[in-house]
Design a protein around this motif. Structure first.
Motif, PDB file in Angstrom:
ATOM      1  N   LEU A 157       9.245  10.717  -0.860  1.00  0.00           N
ATOM      2  CA  LEU A 157       9.095   9.539  -0.026  1.00  0.00           C
ATOM      3  C   LEU A 157       7.449   9.424   0.435  1.00  0.00           C
ATOM      4  N   LEU A 158       7.044  10.570   0.804  1.00  0.00           N
ATOM      5  CA  LEU A 158       5.392  10.467   1.164  1.00  0.00           C
ATOM      6  C   LEU A 158       4.578  10.115   0.102  1.00  0.00           C
ATOM      7  N   GLU A 159       5.045  10.344  -1.349  1.00  0.00           N
ATOM      8  CA  GLU A 159       4.296  10.104  -2.652  1.00  0.00           C
ATOM      9  C   GLU A 159       4.381   8.197  -2.750  1.00  0.00           C
ATOM     10  N   ALA A 160       5.384   7.948  -2.395  1.00  0.00           N
ATOM     11  CA  ALA A 160       5.597   6.206  -2.561  1.00  0.00           C
ATOM     12  C   ALA A 160       4.711   5.617  -1.379  1.00  0.00           C
ATOM     13  N   LEU A 161       4.581   6.438  -0.068  1.00  0.00           N
ATOM     14  CA  LEU A 161       3.812   5.598   0.805  1.00  0.00           C
ATOM     15  C   LEU A 161       2.383   5.964   0.697  1.00  0.00           C
ATOM     16  N   GLY A 162       1.867   6.977  -0.025  1.00  0.00           N
ATOM     17  CA  GLY A 162       0.721   7.499  -0.025  1.00  0.00           C
ATOM     18  C   GLY A 162      -0.031   7.606   0.864  1.00  0.00           C
ATOM     19  N   PRO A 163      -1.355   8.074   1.027  1.00  0.00           N
ATOM     20  CA  PRO A 163      -2.109   8.513   2.153  1.00  0.00           C
ATOM     21  C   PRO A 163      -2.530   7.306   3.199  1.00  0.00           C
ATOM     22  N   LYS A 164      -2.258   6.129   2.794  1.00  0.00           N
ATOM     23  CA  LYS A 164      -2.709   5.096   3.627  1.00  0.00           C
ATOM     24  C   LYS A 164      -2.171   4.938   5.061  1.00  0.00           C
ATOM     25  N   TYR A 165      -0.860   5.300   4.955  1.00  0.00           N
ATOM     26  CA  TYR A 165       0.166   4.986   6.354  1.00  0.00           C
ATOM     27  C   TYR A 165       0.404   6.241   7.048  1.00  0.00           C
ATOM     28  N   GLN A 166       0.370   6.153   8.371  1.00  0.00           N
ATOM     29  CA  GLN A 166       0.751   7.258   9.254  1.00  0.00           C
ATOM     30  C   GLN A 166       2.286   6.921   9.662  1.00  0.00           C
ATOM     31  N   ILE A 167       2.768   7.838  10.241  1.00  0.00           N
ATOM     32  CA  ILE A 167       4.336   7.703  10.711  1.00  0.00           C
ATOM     33  C   ILE A 167       4.431   6.397  11.702  1.00  0.00           C
ATOM     34  N   GLN A 168       3.489   6.313  12.683  1.00  0.00           N
ATOM     35  CA  GLN A 168       3.681   4.991  13.530  1.00  0.00           C
ATOM     36  C   GLN A 168       3.286   3.825  12.933  1.00  0.00           C
ATOM     37  N   ASP A 169       3.021   3.852  11.648  1.00  0.00           N
ATOM     38  CA  ASP A 169       2.629   2.510  11.127  1.00  0.00           C
ATOM     39  C   ASP A 169       3.981   1.960  10.207  1.00  0.00           C
ATOM     40  N   LEU A 170       4.859   2.942  10.277  1.00  0.00           N
ATOM     41  CA  LEU A 170       6.008   2.565   9.288  1.00  0.00           C
ATOM     42  C   LEU A 170       7.108   1.517   9.865  1.00  0.00           C
ATOM     43  N   GLU A 171       7.484   0.649   9.153  1.00  0.00           N
ATOM     44  CA  GLU A 171       8.623  -0.464   9.511  1.00  0.00           C
ATOM     45  C   GLU A 171       9.766   0.082   8.694  1.00  0.00           C
ATOM     46  N   VAL A 172      10.791   0.885   9.424  1.00  0.00           N
ATOM     47  CA  VAL A 172      12.009   1.168   9.067  1.00  0.00           C
ATOM     48  C   VAL A 172      12.976   0.332   9.181  1.00  0.00           C
ATOM     49  N   ARG A 173      13.904   0.173   8.217  1.00  0.00           N
ATOM     50  CA  ARG A 173      15.207  -0.547   8.269  1.00  0.00           C
ATOM     51  C   ARG A 173      16.392   0.155   7.504  1.00  0.00           C
ATOM     52  N   HIS A 174      17.605  -0.011   8.130  1.00  0.00           N
ATOM     53  CA  HIS A 174      18.874   0.511   7.677  1.00  0.00           C
ATOM     54  C   HIS A 174      19.392  -0.470   7.152  1.00  0.00           C
ATOM     55  N   ILE A 175      19.976  -0.257   5.597  1.00  0.00           N
ATOM     56  CA  ILE A 175      21.047  -1.265   5.307  1.00  0.00           C
ATOM     57  C   ILE A 175      22.193  -0.578   4.577  1.00  0.00           C
ATOM     58  N   TYR A 176      23.324  -1.482   4.802  1.00  0.00           N
ATOM     59  CA  TYR A 176      24.473  -1.061   4.417  1.00  0.00           C
ATOM     60  C   TYR A 176      25.121  -2.021   3.491  1.00  0.00           C
ATOM     61  N   TYR A 177      25.434  -1.895   2.307  1.00  0.00           N
ATOM     62  CA  TYR A 177      25.878  -2.732   1.416  1.00  0.00           C
ATOM     63  C   TYR A 177      27.382  -2.052   0.444  1.00  0.00           C
ATOM     64  N   SER A 178      28.698  -2.879   0.760  1.00  0.00           N
ATOM     65  CA  SER A 178      29.672  -2.426  -0.026  1.00  0.00           C
ATOM     66  C   SER A 178      29.932  -3.666  -1.191  1.00  0.00           C
ATOM     67  N   GLU A 179      30.027  -3.279  -2.270  1.00  0.00           N
ATOM     68  CA  GLU A 179      30.272  -4.144  -3.606  1.00  0.00           C
ATOM     69  C   GLU A 179      31.671  -4.826  -3.696  1.00  0.00           C
ATOM     70  N   ASP A 180      32.560  -4.178  -2.837  1.00  0.00           N
ATOM     71  CA  ASP A 180      33.961  -4.729  -3.105  1.00  0.00           C
ATOM     72  C   ASP A 180      34.565  -5.376  -1.815  1.00  0.00           C
TER      73      ASP A 180
END
Length: 562
Positions: A114-137
């Motif tokens: 997760l940190l690797e994907a974000l890279g060094p540019k962003y701090q925790i306070q910069d993150l926009e977090v969303r939670h998603i639920y998806y049911s296929e059926d």
């Protein structure tokens, strides 16, 4: 959060996860990984990484990252999704409550990807977090109470976004961001710097309403804009979008046409020179050279201006020219290296119509529909079904528009809620509803019908009046809901669509609705009918014997048995 107590057992729910690759066929459920990766998000492997937060143990199915946007996703397949979703809502509530104080730093130790994907540019306070639920059926939104902090991705929405990604690839991320509730000023450098909403300035030539025959308060501005500036802000008036199907109408963007135009761009490199027609938000400003805003109502002649256009998602409506704009999409084909150099270098000629701030979304869409129909009537024929959609928006007082409004309400309320196909992206196990409006509800509810006279006994109502029309639609919906509630009570265990093992089909629903007319012909007083008792014998009817448009025959049969 739901009021009922959620079990805190750490054992993972037994809802089967789907791992098959997406086939691209409408009959198969899209995969959430294909949607977000196709739109340019990085996928962080998360399945199998266990954690404990707020006394609750669990794991995530997927994490996706784009810039500072982090998506924590759950994806399931199987019919028993409601309990699974409820437990995931509880888990994600714990994650959201403990995100910065404990979850994020501890989770990153277990999953450094997760940190690797974000890279060094962003701090925790910069993150926009969303939670998603998806049911296929199954769609779970109506069975889980308050889903916060989860966003429930419905099956129809998943199909819509999958089709969008297959059509415009990484440029689909802008519409996904709007679905996620992420504004552009919350993303990337804008978030890090804390800037307010940015805007771009375009030299423009403005016309006052008097020179356009548009109503007072409108302004028309012609300007040149790079494709990227338009793609970031654009929405296309579609018949079936994720946001509000009742306020959309245009055919979906055609991938084959985009491919042809993209090939022209990649191999020829020449800009499209014909005019685009768009609508602009009321927040678009016409400015004098000194930066002072110009009141459109005060304009008396053609004026050179600067057009200030906020960098906000979904604010530029493409009425005509969507393929010319979207052919510059961020793709993954061999042409993208050539086209990427044109995306911000070339300029397209745009005519933008600026709405008054008093215009509601409904007023905007009606206005856009009228423009679209006028343009396409002059250039090429309009498909019959599309014309019906447009006329429904433009002329809501017509019998077809009223019938469609009733069917739409029934798809959301009462015994048929969640069971009808209202979009081309709704799954095939729902009940097709396209013919119910024109062939069942419209004749049943038309003015001067037996049913209509139970409402307007004195002939004093006027369906051209918005108040009377709304009252009549409410009256129709409530009586049909009563009838359907009685039918569903007597068809317990069978009140499901045919593909899901029940008896409900378009024919079944049409026959039940038309039964209302049969009862009135028999002299019944609707307010005195106890539908649960009245319809007790319909459980013995063989509904499978009635298919296609034989809803009239079915309604006669139902009337005979009761």
């Amino acid at each position: 959060m739901p009021n009922k107590k959620i079990p805190t057992a750490s054992k993972k729910q037994s809802v089967k996860k789907s791992r098959a690759p997406q086939s691209g066929k409408a009959s198969q459920a899209p995969k959430i990984k294909d949607i977000f990766e196709g739109a340019g998000f990085k996928h962080v492997s998360a399945d199998g990484v266990h954690f404990t937060v707020g006394g609750r143990t669990g794991e995530l199915d997927h994490i996706f990252v784009w810039e500072n946007v982090v998506l924590l996703c759950e994806e399931t397949a199987g019919k028993d999704a409601t309990k699974h979703c409820t437990n995931k809502i509880y888990l994600h509530g714990k994650i959201a409550a403990n995100w910065s104080t404990g979850f994020f730093p501890e989770y990153c130790k277990k999953n450094p990807g997760l940190l690797e994907a974000l890279g060094p540019k962003y701090q925790i306070q910069d993150l926009e977090v969303r939670h998603i639920y998806y049911s296929e059926d199954v769609d779970v939104i109506d069975s889980v109470g308050d889903p916060s902090p989860m966003l429930i991705l419905s099956r129809a929405q998943a199909r819509y976004f999958a089709s969008l990604v297959e059509t415009i690839f990484r440029s689909a991320k802008f519409e996904l961001l709007k679905f996620l509730g992420v504004a552009l000023h919350q993303v990337g450098d804008a978030r890090v710097s804390g800037r307010a909403v940015a805007s771009d300035s375009f030299p423009a030539f403005a016309l006052p309403a008097a020179h356009t025959s548009y109503p007072a308060g409108f302004a028309v501005a012609s300007f040149y804009a790079d494709p990227m500036a338009l793609i970031q802000r654009a929405y296309v008036m579609r018949r079936d979008g994720w946001e509000d199907p009742d306020l959309s109408y245009q055919r979906f963007v055609r991938a084959e046409k985009l491919s042809e135009m993209r090939e022209y761009l990649g191999n020829n490199g020449k800009v499209f020179i014909n005019n685009l027609i768009v609508t602009l938000p009321a927040t678009a400003l016409l400015l004098e050279d000194g930066g002072k805003p110009i009141d459109p109502d005060a304009m008396r002649h053609k004026t050179n201006v600067k057009l200030s256009l906020p960098l906000e998602l979904g604010t530029v409506g493409i009425v005509d020219g969507q393929h010319r704009i979207l052919s510059y999409y961020e793709g993954n084909d061999g042409l993208d290296q050539k086209i990427s150099g044109l995306r911000q270098r070339q300029n397209l000629l745009v005519t933008g119509i600026i709405f008054p701030s008093s215009y509601t979304p409904e007023m905007r869409v009606k206005f856009e529909a009228e423009i679209f129909l006028g343009i396409n009537n002059n250039q090429s024929s309009v498909h019959t079904q599309l014309r019906q959609d447009l006329e429904t928006i433009i002329n809501p007082e017509t019998p077809l528009a009223i019938a469609r409004a009733i069917v739409t309400r029934l798809s959301k309320e009462g015994a048929l809620a969640g069971l009808l196909q209202m979009s081309q992206f709704d799954p095939s196990d729902k009940i097709a509803s396209g013919s119910l409006g024109p062939y069942v509800v419209m004749p049943l509810m038309r003015k001067n019908s037996a049913f209509y006279k139970t409402w307007d006994r004195d002939g004093a109502r006027d369906l051209n009046d918005a108040g009377d029309r709304s009252a009549y639609i409410d009256y129709c919906v409530q009586e049909l809901k009563r009838l359907l509630a009685g039918a569903s009570e007597n068809l317990k265990g069978k009140w499901r669509s045919v593909p899901n093992g029940g008896v409900l089909s378009t024919t079944t629903v049409g026959g039940l609705l038309l039964l209302l007319g049969r009862l009135l012909k028999g002299g019944a007083t609707l307010s005195q009918i106890d539908y649960v008792t009245k319809l007790k014998n319909i459980r013995n009817v063989d509904f499978s014997a009635y298919t296609g448009s034989s809803w009239g025959k079915l309604s006669n049969k139902l009337h005979d048995v009761i």
